[in-house]
Every structure is written in C-alpha cells, then in structure tokens.
Design a protein around this motif. Structure first.
Motif, PDB file in Angstrom:
ATOM      1  N   ASP A 238      42.840  46.728  41.725  1.00 26.42           N
ATOM      2  CA  ASP A 238      42.018  47.667  42.489  1.00 26.42           C
ATOM      3  C   ASP A 238      40.526  47.407  42.260  1.00 26.42           C
ATOM      4  OD1 ASP A 238      44.332  48.798  43.420  1.00 26.42           O
ATOM      5  OD2 ASP A 238      44.299  50.497  42.029  1.00 26.42           O
ATOM      6  N   ILE A 239      40.156  47.003  41.065  1.00 29.70           N
ATOM      7  CA  ILE A 239      38.757  46.663  40.797  1.00 29.70           C
ATOM      8  C   ILE A 239      38.360  45.413  41.574  1.00 29.70           C
ATOM      9  CG2 ILE A 239      37.123  45.895  39.028  1.00 29.70           C
ATOM     10  CD1 ILE A 239      38.633  47.658  37.030  1.00 29.70           C
ATOM     11  N   VAL A 240      39.260  44.434  41.615  1.00 30.93           N
ATOM     12  CA  VAL A 240      38.983  43.213  42.389  1.00 30.93           C
ATOM     13  C   VAL A 240      38.780  43.565  43.860  1.00 30.93           C
ATOM     14  CG1 VAL A 240      39.924  41.019  43.195  1.00 30.93           C
ATOM     15  CG2 VAL A 240      40.241  41.697  40.811  1.00 30.93           C
ATOM     16  N   ILE A 241      39.630  44.395  44.406  1.00 30.46           N
ATOM     17  CA  ILE A 241      39.517  44.792  45.818  1.00 30.46           C
ATOM     18  C   ILE A 241      38.188  45.507  46.061  1.00 30.46           C
ATOM     19  CG2 ILE A 241      40.491  46.273  47.619  1.00 30.46           C
ATOM     20  CD1 ILE A 241      43.262  45.690  46.362  1.00 30.46           C
ATOM     21  N   ARG A 242      37.813  46.365  45.119  1.00 34.77           N
ATOM     22  CA  ARG A 242      36.525  47.073  45.249  1.00 34.77           C
ATOM     23  C   ARG A 242      35.369  46.083  45.285  1.00 34.77           C
ATOM     24  NH1 ARG A 242      33.875  50.955  40.546  1.00 34.77           N
ATOM     25  NH2 ARG A 242      31.746  50.893  41.378  1.00 34.77           N
ATOM     26  N   LEU A 243      35.410  45.064  44.423  1.00 34.66           N
ATOM     27  CA  LEU A 243      34.349  44.063  44.397  1.00 34.66           C
ATOM     28  C   LEU A 243      34.315  43.264  45.698  1.00 34.66           C
ATOM     29  CD1 LEU A 243      34.681  42.772  40.716  1.00 34.66           C
ATOM     30  CD2 LEU A 243      32.758  44.049  41.677  1.00 34.66           C
ATOM     31  N   ILE A 244      35.491  42.949  46.229  1.00 33.91           N
ATOM     32  CA  ILE A 244      35.552  42.224  47.498  1.00 33.91           C
ATOM     33  C   ILE A 244      34.874  43.028  48.604  1.00 33.91           C
ATOM     34  CG2 ILE A 244      37.093  41.385  49.332  1.00 33.91           C
ATOM     35  CD1 ILE A 244      39.127  40.752  47.085  1.00 33.91           C
ATOM     36  N   LYS A 247      30.815  43.797  47.277  1.00 33.28           N
ATOM     37  CA  LYS A 247      29.909  42.747  46.813  1.00 33.28           C
ATOM     38  C   LYS A 247      30.270  41.414  47.461  1.00 33.28           C
ATOM     39  CE  LYS A 247      28.046  45.787  44.111  1.00 33.28           C
ATOM     40  NZ  LYS A 247      26.676  46.306  44.398  1.00 33.28           N
ATOM     41  N   GLU A 248      29.771  41.200  48.646  1.00 25.35           N
ATOM     42  CA  GLU A 248      30.120  39.995  49.412  1.00 25.35           C
ATOM     43  C   GLU A 248      29.748  38.722  48.660  1.00 25.35           C
ATOM     44  OE1 GLU A 248      29.069  37.979  53.757  1.00 25.35           O
ATOM     45  OE2 GLU A 248      28.567  40.080  53.350  1.00 25.35           O
ATOM     46  N   GLU A 249      28.659  38.780  47.887  1.00 29.36           N
ATOM     47  CA  GLU A 249      28.195  37.579  47.182  1.00 29.36           C
ATOM     48  C   GLU A 249      29.137  37.138  46.071  1.00 29.36           C
ATOM     49  OE1 GLU A 249      26.332  41.133  45.061  1.00 29.36           O
ATOM     50  OE2 GLU A 249      26.852  40.529  47.111  1.00 29.36           O
ATOM     51  N   LEU A 250      30.094  37.982  45.697  1.00 31.76           N
ATOM     52  CA  LEU A 250      31.025  37.644  44.624  1.00 31.76           C
ATOM     53  C   LEU A 250      32.334  37.040  45.130  1.00 31.76           C
ATOM     54  CD1 LEU A 250      30.652  40.837  42.396  1.00 31.76           C
ATOM     55  CD2 LEU A 250      29.505  38.632  42.108  1.00 31.76           C
ATOM     56  N   GLN A 251      32.485  36.947  46.438  1.00 27.46           N
ATOM     57  CA  GLN A 251      33.776  36.534  46.985  1.00 27.46           C
ATOM     58  C   GLN A 251      34.156  35.106  46.605  1.00 27.46           C
ATOM     59  OE1 GLN A 251      34.181  37.519  51.136  1.00 27.46           O
ATOM     60  NE2 GLN A 251      33.746  39.691  50.788  1.00 27.46           N
ATOM     61  N   GLY A 252      33.191  34.249  46.422  1.00 21.67           N
ATOM     62  CA  GLY A 252      33.499  32.884  45.994  1.00 21.67           C
ATOM     63  C   GLY A 252      34.127  32.860  44.610  1.00 21.67           C
ATOM     64  N   ASP A 253      33.573  33.658  43.693  1.00 22.24           N
ATOM     65  CA  ASP A 253      34.123  33.739  42.339  1.00 22.24           C
ATOM     66  C   ASP A 253      35.502  34.383  42.344  1.00 22.24           C
ATOM     67  OD1 ASP A 253      31.882  32.580  41.154  1.00 22.24           O
ATOM     68  OD2 ASP A 253      30.865  34.500  40.927  1.00 22.24           O
ATOM     69  N   ILE A 254      35.679  35.392  43.188  1.00 27.55           N
ATOM     70  CA  ILE A 254      36.982  36.049  43.277  1.00 27.55           C
ATOM     71  C   ILE A 254      38.018  35.106  43.879  1.00 27.55           C
ATOM     72  CG2 ILE A 254      38.251  37.950  44.368  1.00 27.55           C
ATOM     73  CD1 ILE A 254      35.647  39.591  44.144  1.00 27.55           C
ATOM     74  N   TYR A 255      37.597  34.294  44.819  1.00 27.73           N
ATOM     75  CA  TYR A 255      38.503  33.299  45.407  1.00 27.73           C
ATOM     76  C   TYR A 255      39.028  32.352  44.326  1.00 27.73           C
ATOM     77  CZ  TYR A 255      40.160  29.536  48.445  1.00 27.73           C
ATOM     78  OH  TYR A 255      40.932  28.569  49.061  1.00 27.73           O
ATOM     79  N   LEU A 282      40.087  39.630  51.138  1.00 23.85           N
ATOM     80  CA  LEU A 282      39.296  38.439  50.831  1.00 23.85           C
ATOM     81  C   LEU A 282      39.221  37.528  52.054  1.00 23.85           C
ATOM     82  CD1 LEU A 282      37.741  37.030  48.555  1.00 23.85           C
ATOM     83  CD2 LEU A 282      39.885  35.903  47.886  1.00 23.85           C
ATOM     84  N   GLN A 283      40.325  37.383  52.764  1.00 23.65           N
ATOM     85  CA  GLN A 283      40.339  36.567  53.977  1.00 23.65           C
ATOM     86  C   GLN A 283      39.430  37.169  55.036  1.00 23.65           C
ATOM     87  OE1 GLN A 283      44.606  36.493  54.717  1.00 23.65           O
ATOM     88  NE2 GLN A 283      44.700  34.325  54.137  1.00 23.65           N
TER      89      GLN A 283
END
Length: 288
Positions: A238-244, A247-255, A282-283
C-alpha cells in the motif's frame, strides 16, 4: 563522570586526545578498558539512573555535540547503549535529529561514525528505543560516507527484513517507521523505497553482528507469524501504491523494485495480492 559539568568533560576528553598523540596504543587501551567497565554495569543497581544523569538533555555532561562527535565520546556512547538504551537514544536523538545531511557528513566520519553506527545498531535492537534510534540511523544513511557492509545503510535496511532483522520491534512498528520517514519529506523517499525493497525479501537472511548483547543479557530478533508477514507485505504494498500515485518522479525506482521481486511474487502466489495491485497503477503512470 557524574558530578562533572560540560566544561570539565571537554577538558577530560582534551587530555585523552593529548595522550592519543603521545601513545595511540595507551589511549586505545585506556578508552576500551573504560568502555568495557561501562558495558558490564548493565545489571548493577542504579546503573540505568547513572546513564540517565550522564545523558540528560538539559544537565547531562554527555548531552553535548562535541562529546558525541569525538572518538572517545562516541566510544563511550557505544558502551552506554548496552546499559540504558532509551536514555542514550533520547540523547542522540535530541542532539542529531535536526542536523542536516551536510553537517552529519562534515562532523561524523571515520572511527566516530563507526562507533555511532554500532551504538545505533544496538539501540535499534531494543524495542523501546527502536523508533528514535532508527530515525537517527536513517539520517546517517543519508549522510553515508562508508562502503563496508555493516555501514549505516546496511544496518538500516536490515531492520525491515521479516527474519533476523536485528530488532525486537514488531512489523507494525516498522511500517510506522516508514510512514514517519515519508512525512520527513522528499530527501527520505529514496530511503523508503530501499527499505521497502528490503521488506519484500523472502529468503537468504543472515545477521553477523552482536547487537543483541546488552552486557550479559542477550535479546532476540522479532520472529513474526505467517499472518504478520502477510499483513506487513500488504502494508508495504500500500505504501508503494501511494508513492506511485503521489510521486511520479519515483516511478523508475519503483519499477526496479518490482522487477527485482516479480518472479518470487508470482511463483509464491502473490500475483493478485501484491504484483498486480502495484503493476497496474505503475503501468498507468509510465504510460503518461
């Protein structure tokens, strides 16, 4: 040390520094001997109160930046961590929590840094000092200037493992820590993602330090139930989803995080509960 004021402590440490210049081996022998005596005070009557008086934020002679950021002072803090983790944590937290990253880099390095990281590793182990100690450890991770395995980064990230985490703190407390770090702002987002990556690890655990030893007492790593682990991973999801979403700039790291865990999530049966709920937003985000 009790009965000495801040000035007298600084003078005492200055005398030790003079000894170090004259004979480094004699200096180390004396400081290590003193530190060992403090460590094994753990079960003596009034020992905890003694440490409280030394580290009190208003009157304690050790509640001083110059003491903490000295080689001898940092070694004494490491020793005191075994005796009264809460008092030592409160002292370090009050002295360091508002320092910026550059200050920490400039003032805490070499043996001083290693002593403080080892002290914080011990303080993170104790469940009653876990939260504040972990926040200070995260600060040192941001100000990392060491490359060895048990540096601030390695020790902090280990705290989020589900097995052998190096702490008595339960998984709910560790999720709360992630939330606190997110609230501290942009600078901490990269740490949160690395901690989430560590939280999702499901095998290959090991721990080589002796942070569980508090004098003659030995504490135990928290061992969660299967249900606690599932709840923990879902909370991290749920924290990952919140960041996605925020925080658009973090999507590369989350990927990269997703790529690293995708095979295990799918093969272990978490396709619908972890993999897909993260990948779908994320997609969408990457499509934009």
């Amino acid at each position: 040390f009790v009965g000495l004021d801040e000035y007298m402590i600084e003078q005492l440490f200055a005398d030790f520094e003079k000894l170090k210049k004259e004979s480094d081996s004699a200096y180390r022998l004396l400081v290590d001997s003193l530190a060992k005596r403090i460590e094994y005070m753990k079960n003596l009557p009034l020992a905890e109160d003694f440490i409280v008086r030394l580290t009190d934020s208003e009157y304690g002679p050790f509640a001083n930046e110059k003491v903490v950021c000295s080689q001898m002072g940092s070694r004494i803090f490491l020793a005191m961590a075994s005796v009264n983790p809460v008092a030592v944590t409160n002292c370090l937290y009050s002295l360091l929590v508002y320092k910026n990253t550059q200050w920490l880099k400039d003032n805490i390095s070499g043996d001083i840094r290693r002593n403080l990281v080892w002290a914080l590793e011990k303080l993170c182990f104790d469940k009653d000092s876990f939260m504040k100690a972990s926040i200070v450890m995260a600060q040192l991770m941001l100000a990392e200037n060491e490359s060895y395995g048990n540096n601030a980064t390695g020790q902090f990230l280990q705290l989020f493992h589900v097995v052998l985490p190096g702490t008595e703190a339960n998984l709910v407390e560790r999720v709360s820590l992630l939330s606190l770090l997110m609230d501290k702002g942009q600078e901490y987002f990269s740490i949160v993602i690395k901690a989430l990556d560590s939280a999702f690890v499901s095998h290959g655990f090991h721990r080589s330090s002796s942070a569980e030893r508090f004098g003659i007492e030995e504490k135990r790593d928290y061992m969660p139930s299967h249900q606690e682990v599932w709840d923990y991973w879902y909370a991290c999801r749920d924290i990952v989803i919140r960041l996605i979403n925020e925080k658009e700039e973090l999507q590369g790291d989350i990927y990269k995080l997703v790529i690293g865990h995708a095979f295990v999530w799918i093969s272990d049966g978490y396709f619908d509960t972890i993999f897909r709920p993260i990948v779908e937003p994320l997609q969408i985000g990457r499509a934009h």
